[in-house]
Design an enzyme around this catalytic site. Structure first.
Site, mmCIF file in Angstrom:
data_model
loop_
_atom_site.group_PDB
_atom_site.id
_atom_site.type_symbol
_atom_site.label_atom_id
_atom_site.label_comp_id
_atom_site.label_asym_id
_atom_site.label_seq_id
_atom_site.Cartn_x
_atom_site.Cartn_y
_atom_site.Cartn_z
ATOM 1 N N ARG A 1 -3.430 -9.956 5.264
ATOM 2 C CA ARG A 1 -3.901 -10.052 3.868
ATOM 3 C C ARG A 1 -2.820 -9.512 2.944
ATOM 4 N NH1 ARG A 1 -6.398 -6.743 0.242
ATOM 5 N NH2 ARG A 1 -7.995 -7.668 -1.087
ATOM 6 N N LYS B 1 0.817 -1.223 0.000
ATOM 7 C CA LYS B 1 0.000 0.000 0.000
ATOM 8 C C LYS B 1 0.849 1.272 0.000
ATOM 9 C CE LYS B 1 -4.432 -1.773 1.529
ATOM 10 N NZ LYS B 1 -5.417 -1.937 2.606
HETATM 11 C C1 8Y7 Z 1 -8.115 -4.371 2.466
HETATM 12 C C2 8Y7 Z 1 -9.191 -5.194 2.120
HETATM 13 C C3 8Y7 Z 1 -8.435 -4.189 0.337
HETATM 14 C C4 8Y7 Z 1 -7.725 -4.309 3.836
HETATM 15 C C5 8Y7 Z 1 -9.510 -5.869 4.293
HETATM 16 C C6 8Y7 Z 1 -5.677 -3.533 -1.444
HETATM 17 C C7 8Y7 Z 1 -10.420 -5.717 0.028
HETATM 18 C C8 8Y7 Z 1 -6.900 -2.730 -1.442
HETATM 19 N N1 8Y7 Z 1 -7.642 -3.766 1.335
HETATM 20 N N2 8Y7 Z 1 -9.883 -5.937 3.013
HETATM 21 N N3 8Y7 Z 1 -9.382 -5.068 0.787
HETATM 22 N N4 8Y7 Z 1 -8.458 -5.073 4.704
HETATM 23 N N5 8Y7 Z 1 -10.166 -6.560 5.221
HETATM 24 O O1 8Y7 Z 1 -4.598 -2.895 -1.411
HETATM 25 O O2 8Y7 Z 1 -6.819 -3.598 4.253
HETATM 26 O O3 8Y7 Z 1 -5.678 -4.749 -1.528
HETATM 27 S S1 8Y7 Z 1 -8.363 -3.715 -1.328
#
Ligand code: 8Y7
Length: 279
Positions: free
Chosen positions: A259, A225
């Site tokens: 994640r 990010k």
């Molecule tokens: C997150 C996310 C994304 C996060 C959770 C990316 C779908 C942007 N970021 N879900 N999703 N937490 N729970 O950089 O930080 O993957 S999308």
């Protein structure tokens, strides 16, 4: 349900969630799984196999890009991206599958299609989402965000970002309770990069132990990010080491799920930390 939540509690390191991005326009891996403007199912299966081989504990599949400034996705498009992939992955692999969606219709379909978890970056705020999630009986990640992706990075302001994100998540836990969703199904996520400046993201990261102290499993998504890009002054494809460092620090703070895009780097980093746990 119990099985995934129990494995978060039992493991001596966080679960690693590998990202399978089904959108053509994600900031970090957008369009990798497309041939022209068609989602390529073979490429998706290949990507999933790769993440599993690298040691992912679960996969997150999503069909709506939530990067800052992303366009809105029609429900029909989101369903058409996610459901065939859910079915194909379920048929081929044993790994638990999380579905990243804010759409109640997709929550219902995901549950009947064998998803193991729902991941909602809008924390079940859409009309009908609480009821759909309740009926699914799946674990649910409630993430904090400020406004819609089109506008969220405009000029995020908080009096006290940690206190406000905490208050928001507590309010959503409460709303879940009223909708019949037991606490034991909930995972909390402060939502790094979703309507936060660099400083606000850093404050939230420092406060991870306090989020963990809320008593529910915490998920962290910082992989590649812009907060990492801002500190390292590096483009998205050069943020692997920064992401791995934050994964270790999140694990030390007691986070339950991380994640990530780069599963191999994350798993190796977490194994080193695990080896150094007190005897
Ligand atoms: C997150 C996310 C994304 C996060 C959770 C990316 C779908 C942007 N970021 N879900 N999703 N937490 N729970 O950089 O930080 O993957 S999308």
């Amino acid at each position: 349900m119990t099985c995934l939540m129990a494995s978060i509690a039992q493991r001596s390191r966080p679960l690693v969630m590998g990202i399978v991005n089904l959108t053509p326009d994600s900031f970090s891996d957008g369009g990798d799984l497309y041939r022209g403007d068609q989602l390529d199912l073979d490429a998706v299966l290949y990507r999933a196999q790769q993440l599993i081989d690298e040691g992912a504990d679960l996969l997150d599949i999503g069909g709506e890009s939530t990067r800052p400034g992303a366009d809105k996705v029609e429900l029909a498009t989101e369903l058409a991206r996610v459901l065939p992939v859910l079915e194909a992955l379920r048929g081929r692999f044993d790994i638990p599958l999380s579905v990243d969606t804010s759409s109640p219709e997709l929550m219902v379909e995901a549950a009947s299609g064998g998803a193991a978890m729902l991941n909602d970056v809008r924390a079940l705020c859409r009309p009908g989402a609480l009821a759909a999630a309740a009926a699914s009986s799946l674990p649910i990640c409630l993430m904090h965000t400020l406004g819609e992706p089109q506008v969220m990075q405009g000029n995020p302001r908080y009096r006290d970002v940690v206190a406000q994100v905490t208050a928001f998540l507590r309010e959503r836990i409460e709303a879940c309770g009223e909708a019949g969703i037991a606490r034991s199904r909930l995972v909390l996520d402060p939502g790094f990069g979703f309507g936060k400046t660099l400083e606000q993201n850093l404050s939230l990261f420092r406060a991870l132990p306090a989020f963990v102290a809320e008593g529910l499993p915490v998920m962290v998504g910082v992989s590649r990010k812009s907060l990492i890009g801002a500190i390292l002054d590096k483009p998205v494809e050069q943020r692997v080491y920064g992401s791995a460092a934050l994964a270790v620090l999140a694990a030390q703070s007691g986070v339950g799920i991380i994640r990530v895009h780069d599963v191999a780097a994350t798993v190796d980093s977490l194994k080193m930390l695990e080896a150094l746990q007190p005897e």
